[in-house]
Design a protein around this motif. Structure first.
Motif, PDB file in Angstrom:
ATOM      1  N   UNK A  29      66.190  45.346  76.387  1.00 47.35           N
ATOM      2  CA  UNK A  29      65.419  44.186  75.936  1.00 47.35           C
ATOM      3  C   UNK A  29      63.923  44.408  76.172  1.00 47.35           C
ATOM      4  N   UNK A  30      63.132  43.503  75.645  1.00 41.73           N
ATOM      5  CA  UNK A  30      61.679  43.578  75.848  1.00 41.73           C
ATOM      6  C   UNK A  30      61.319  43.470  77.331  1.00 41.73           C
ATOM      7  N   UNK A  36      61.125  51.244  80.807  1.00 43.22           N
ATOM      8  CA  UNK A  36      61.468  52.090  79.659  1.00 43.22           C
ATOM      9  C   UNK A  36      60.293  53.002  79.311  1.00 43.22           C
ATOM     10  N   UNK A  37      59.111  52.449  79.236  1.00 42.09           N
ATOM     11  CA  UNK A  37      57.929  53.240  78.885  1.00 42.09           C
ATOM     12  C   UNK A  37      57.701  54.357  79.913  1.00 42.09           C
ATOM     13  N   UNK A  38      57.897  54.046  81.178  1.00 38.20           N
ATOM     14  CA  UNK A  38      57.770  55.070  82.215  1.00 38.20           C
ATOM     15  C   UNK A  38      58.784  56.193  81.991  1.00 38.20           C
ATOM     16  N   UNK A  39      60.028  55.852  81.711  1.00 36.07           N
ATOM     17  CA  UNK A  39      61.068  56.863  81.487  1.00 36.07           C
ATOM     18  C   UNK A  39      60.732  57.724  80.268  1.00 36.07           C
ATOM     19  N   UNK A  40      60.308  57.090  79.201  1.00 39.43           N
ATOM     20  CA  UNK A  40      59.976  57.825  77.976  1.00 39.43           C
ATOM     21  C   UNK A  40      58.771  58.738  78.201  1.00 39.43           C
ATOM     22  N   UNK A  41      57.700  58.195  78.732  1.00 37.94           N
ATOM     23  CA  UNK A  41      56.464  58.969  78.846  1.00 37.94           C
ATOM     24  C   UNK A  41      56.550  60.058  79.913  1.00 37.94           C
ATOM     25  N   UNK A  42      57.460  59.918  80.855  1.00 38.83           N
ATOM     26  CA  UNK A  42      57.642  60.987  81.843  1.00 38.83           C
ATOM     27  C   UNK A  42      58.530  62.101  81.298  1.00 38.83           C
ATOM     28  N   UNK A  43      59.010  61.932  80.067  1.00 37.60           N
ATOM     29  CA  UNK A  43      59.981  62.862  79.487  1.00 37.60           C
ATOM     30  C   UNK A  43      59.627  63.284  78.072  1.00 37.60           C
ATOM     31  N   UNK A  44      58.363  63.201  77.696  1.00 35.18           N
ATOM     32  CA  UNK A  44      57.954  63.450  76.310  1.00 35.18           C
ATOM     33  C   UNK A  44      58.424  64.808  75.808  1.00 35.18           C
ATOM     34  N   UNK A  45      58.131  65.879  76.512  1.00 34.88           N
ATOM     35  CA  UNK A  45      58.511  67.215  76.041  1.00 34.88           C
ATOM     36  C   UNK A  45      60.023  67.348  75.929  1.00 34.88           C
ATOM     37  N   UNK A  63      53.317  57.575  71.351  1.00 33.11           N
ATOM     38  CA  UNK A  63      53.862  56.238  71.603  1.00 33.11           C
ATOM     39  C   UNK A  63      52.941  55.459  72.537  1.00 33.11           C
ATOM     40  N   UNK A  64      52.558  54.262  72.125  1.00 33.22           N
ATOM     41  CA  UNK A  64      51.758  53.383  72.976  1.00 33.22           C
ATOM     42  C   UNK A  64      52.667  52.335  73.606  1.00 33.22           C
ATOM     43  N   UNK A  65      52.163  51.659  74.601  1.00 30.83           N
ATOM     44  CA  UNK A  65      52.917  50.583  75.236  1.00 30.83           C
ATOM     45  C   UNK A  65      53.262  49.513  74.198  1.00 30.83           C
ATOM     46  N   UNK A  69      56.955  48.224  72.963  1.00 29.86           N
ATOM     47  CA  UNK A  69      57.338  46.811  72.963  1.00 29.86           C
ATOM     48  C   UNK A  69      57.965  46.427  71.622  1.00 29.86           C
ATOM     49  N   UNK A  70      57.356  46.860  70.534  1.00 30.92           N
ATOM     50  CA  UNK A  70      57.898  46.576  69.199  1.00 30.92           C
ATOM     51  C   UNK A  70      59.281  47.205  69.054  1.00 30.92           C
ATOM     52  N   UNK A  71      59.426  48.474  69.475  1.00 29.34           N
ATOM     53  CA  UNK A  71      60.725  49.148  69.407  1.00 29.34           C
ATOM     54  C   UNK A  71      61.783  48.388  70.201  1.00 29.34           C
TER      55      UNK A  71
END
Length: 174
Positions: A29-30, A36-45, A63-65, A69-71
């Motif tokens: 959820x939002x 979620x953003x922390x998990x994604x951005x710590x795993x970009x590669x 990806x921005x914060x 949020x929209x996703x």
């Protein structure tokens, strides 16, 4: 009302959670934005070379914060419409997002659902990816109403998945 087709029948009780000693799956959820953003951005590669191969894109590059949020809002709405189901994989204490699981429709012939997932890069060496896949595979095949779910990148390579034929469109009525 909406005109999106439902992925599961109206009488199917969509599971709220999947409990496991290392994680808890629940609706994404939002309210999960920061974790979620922390998990994604710590795993970009890691995500660009694994998970994003299914779509052929380079997510989460750029990806921005706000984008996240929209996703998350989109995933949450799709879940409530029963059109697709995005689950966050949280640590049992809910303090950390460990990854996500997506149960989606597919137009690939001989498959009635597509299941993809990812875990954050710093959890790979501890075997979480294999544990998540094993638990989700069992859950999908024993609890959900699918006849032939596909797990691209897991039980079928991404290359073979992309080569599978699509369902032929219905002919237009005259």
């Amino acid at each position: 009302m909406h005109d999106r087709p439902r992925l599961v029948p109206d009488d199917f009780n969509v599971p709220a959670t999947l409990e496991h000693p290392r994680f808890r799956l629940r609706m994404l959820t939002v309210n999960d934005l920061v974790r979620d953003y922390d998990a994604v951005m710590s795993s970009v590669d890691h995500l660009r070379t694994t998970y994003s191969r299914e779509s052929g894109g380079d997510w989460p590059a750029g990806l921005t914060l706000e984008d996240d949020l929209v996703d998350l809002g989109w995933h949450q709405r799709e879940f409530t419409l029963r059109a697709s189901f995005a689950y966050t994989a949280m640590a049992p204490d809910e303090g950390r997002c460990l990854g996500c699981v997506y149960i989606m429709p597919t137009l690939k012939r001989d498959h009635d659902a597509k299941v993809t997932m990812w875990v954050r890069a710093d959890e790979l060496s501890g075997g979480l990816d294999d544990e998540l896949y094993a638990a989700v595979h069992l859950w999908i095949t024993t609890t959900w109403p699918f006849r032939s779910p596909a797990f691209p990148g897991r039980d079928i390579s991404f290359a073979d998945w992309h080569r599978l034929p699509a369902i032929s469109p219905e002919p237009a009525s005259s």
